[in-house]
Design a protein around this motif. Structure first.
Motif, PDB file in Angstrom:
ATOM      1  N   THR A   1       0.858  -1.194   0.000  1.00  0.00           N
ATOM      2  CA  THR A   1       0.000   0.000   0.000  1.00  0.00           C
ATOM      3  C   THR A   1       0.890   1.239   0.000  1.00  0.00           C
TER       4      THR A   1
ATOM      5  N   CYS B   1      -8.990  -0.597   3.945  1.00  0.00           N
ATOM      6  CA  CYS B   1      -8.625  -1.699   3.038  1.00  0.00           C
ATOM      7  C   CYS B   1      -9.392  -2.983   3.386  1.00  0.00           C
TER       8      CYS B   1
ATOM      9  N   ILE C   1      -5.425   4.011  -1.604  1.00  0.00           N
ATOM     10  CA  ILE C   1      -6.784   4.440  -1.284  1.00  0.00           C
ATOM     11  C   ILE C   1      -6.966   5.794  -1.952  1.00  0.00           C
TER      12      ILE C   1
ATOM     13  N   MET D   1      -1.096  -0.643  -4.232  1.00  0.00           N
ATOM     14  CA  MET D   1      -2.487  -0.264  -4.130  1.00  0.00           C
ATOM     15  C   MET D   1      -2.565   1.032  -3.339  1.00  0.00           C
TER      16      MET D   1
ATOM     17  N   LEU E   1      -7.810   0.942  -4.645  1.00  0.00           N
ATOM     18  CA  LEU E   1      -8.316  -0.094  -3.730  1.00  0.00           C
ATOM     19  C   LEU E   1      -9.525  -0.838  -4.294  1.00  0.00           C
TER      20      LEU E   1
ATOM     21  N   LEU F   1      -0.833  -8.301   2.357  1.00  0.00           N
ATOM     22  CA  LEU F   1      -1.102  -6.884   2.155  1.00  0.00           C
ATOM     23  C   LEU F   1      -0.169  -6.119   3.089  1.00  0.00           C
TER      24      LEU F   1
ATOM     25  N   ALA G   1      -8.692  -4.737  -4.548  1.00  0.00           N
ATOM     26  CA  ALA G   1      -9.346  -5.685  -3.636  1.00  0.00           C
ATOM     27  C   ALA G   1      -9.970  -6.834  -4.420  1.00  0.00           C
TER      28      ALA G   1
ATOM     29  N   GLU H   1     -13.032  -2.791   2.359  1.00  0.00           N
ATOM     30  CA  GLU H   1     -13.244  -3.027   0.923  1.00  0.00           C
ATOM     31  C   GLU H   1     -13.112  -4.519   0.600  1.00  0.00           C
TER      32      GLU H   1
END
Lengths: 246, 246
Positions: B89, B161, B143, B141, B104, B120, B108, B164
């Motif tokens: 992330t 996260c 957000i 990834m 995200l 993750l 996801a 989602e």
């Protein structure tokens, strides 16, 4: 027939009022403000906050302007007076409530369609919203958690709700932007890898044909990007040169 | 053709490893664990955590069993060794990164389709993931936050996260469960309200017909539930009785 309903209008993030009712922990007030700043929401209202907490929260990282502009209200009624939709959040199950209860995924859609200012209420860390607070709400909303751990941290609950309100469903299906390597590049990589494997004795003449097909499938599965293909080719070229030189 | 790819299997929450790399703040470790407990994820791994923070976090409310079962790893490589997909992330924009970057909402979906254990990764509060950490990742990834406030609190980022990943798209369209009042009930309420308004002089004989239509529309817009209709009827009956008695 104007009287039959308000004219629909698009949801703007400035239409949402995030209302914290009787928050006690400055870290949570700060975290709520920070999540609002992250997701682009601006209107924070605090009903009867614990004074010390409120003062300490004003120093929260990254959310100072938002906290400085926060409005303090004496009652829930004052905090939602200008809203056409009032939604309370709860971690309590349906059976114990007098209100319709919606999951966040569904509730967020309805808030976006409110057609005017909407209030989203969060209760205190310890007790949540009271029955009196909830009676100001059109309906209640919950984040779908597992049953044995329903109570969420206030700052995290605010972040998750605002994420869902700002979420872009179309982004879920958006393809990756990196361009894939061409079939020609993949085939050249296959050929060079097969040559390297033959010269190094990994591939035996008897099974060469099926081995080559295996390597080809392997290379396709790597999903190489257009940018990476020349790098891999350069590596293989160098390895082949070294093998040939020995 | 078993060699051409693993058999697809359904995503289980136990397949996800939440990996905190070099976390410093015990509150954030505790918050990450609490969000995992809320959304039903169980496997927490900490790479090189700050010892004091780790010990303090173990007392975090509601997440003690999860923290007790957390695994400590010396390196990122160790923490992701059993995973078929490794995702990092970041709050950094695309231009500065060497990796594919997915939102995200999209990422996801891909994690749920990983077909096996997926990791993750979350970096430290201050620096995020290093380039070295990221090189273990298949992709990154983010957000989707507003550009001027991209840096999220670690505990909140983990919560968003996991929300989602646990999100149910079908729930977004799920209708409310409360049964609506029947047309007969709505019409009886309309009739009694009109009578009360006529007797109290609100409706003038000259405009009675159009007024009745207005009241009927108003009552329909209230979206009364089957449960509320008799309550409203009871109120009106009592008011009518009082008006008639005077």
């Amino acid at each position: 027939m104007h009287e039959d309903g308000p004219t629909a209008k698009n949801f703007s993030k400035d239409d949402l009022r995030v209302v914290l009712v009787a928050p006690r922990n400055p870290l949570n007030i700060g975290a709520a403000a920070r999540a609002m700043a992250n997701f682009g929401f601006t209107r924070l209202r605090l009903v009867n906050p614990y004074e010390v907490a409120y003062r300490e929260a004003r120093s929260a990282m990254g959310a100072a302007p938002l906290l400085a502009a926060a409005e303090e209200c004496a009652t829930v009624a004052d905090a939602v007076a200008d809203c056409v939709l009032v939604v309370g959040t709860t971690s309590v199950g349906h059976r114990e409530l007098e209100h319709p209860l919606r999951r966040l995924e569904h509730g967020a859609r309805l808030i976006r369609k409110a057609g005017g200012p909407a209030a989203l209420l969060f209760g205190s860390e310890k007790f949540g919203l009271s029955n009196e607070d909830m009676s100001h709400c059109h309906w209640l909303m919950r984040i779908a958690t597992v049953d044995v751990n329903r109570s969420m941290n206030l700052g995290q609950a605010v972040a998750v709700c605002l994420y869902e309100l700002a979420r872009d469903a179309r982004a879920a299906a958006r393809p990756a932007k990196s361009k894939a390597a061409s079939a020609a590049d993949a085939e050249q990589i296959t050929a060079m890898l097969v040559e390297a494997l033959e010269r190094s004795g990994y591939i035996k003449p008897l099974t060469a044909l099926s081995s080559k097909a295996k390597v080809r499938r392997l290379v396709r599965r790597l999903n190489l990007t257009a940018r990476d293909a020349p790098v891999v080719l350069g590596m293989l070229r160098q390895i082949l040169w070294k093998i040939s030189a020995t």
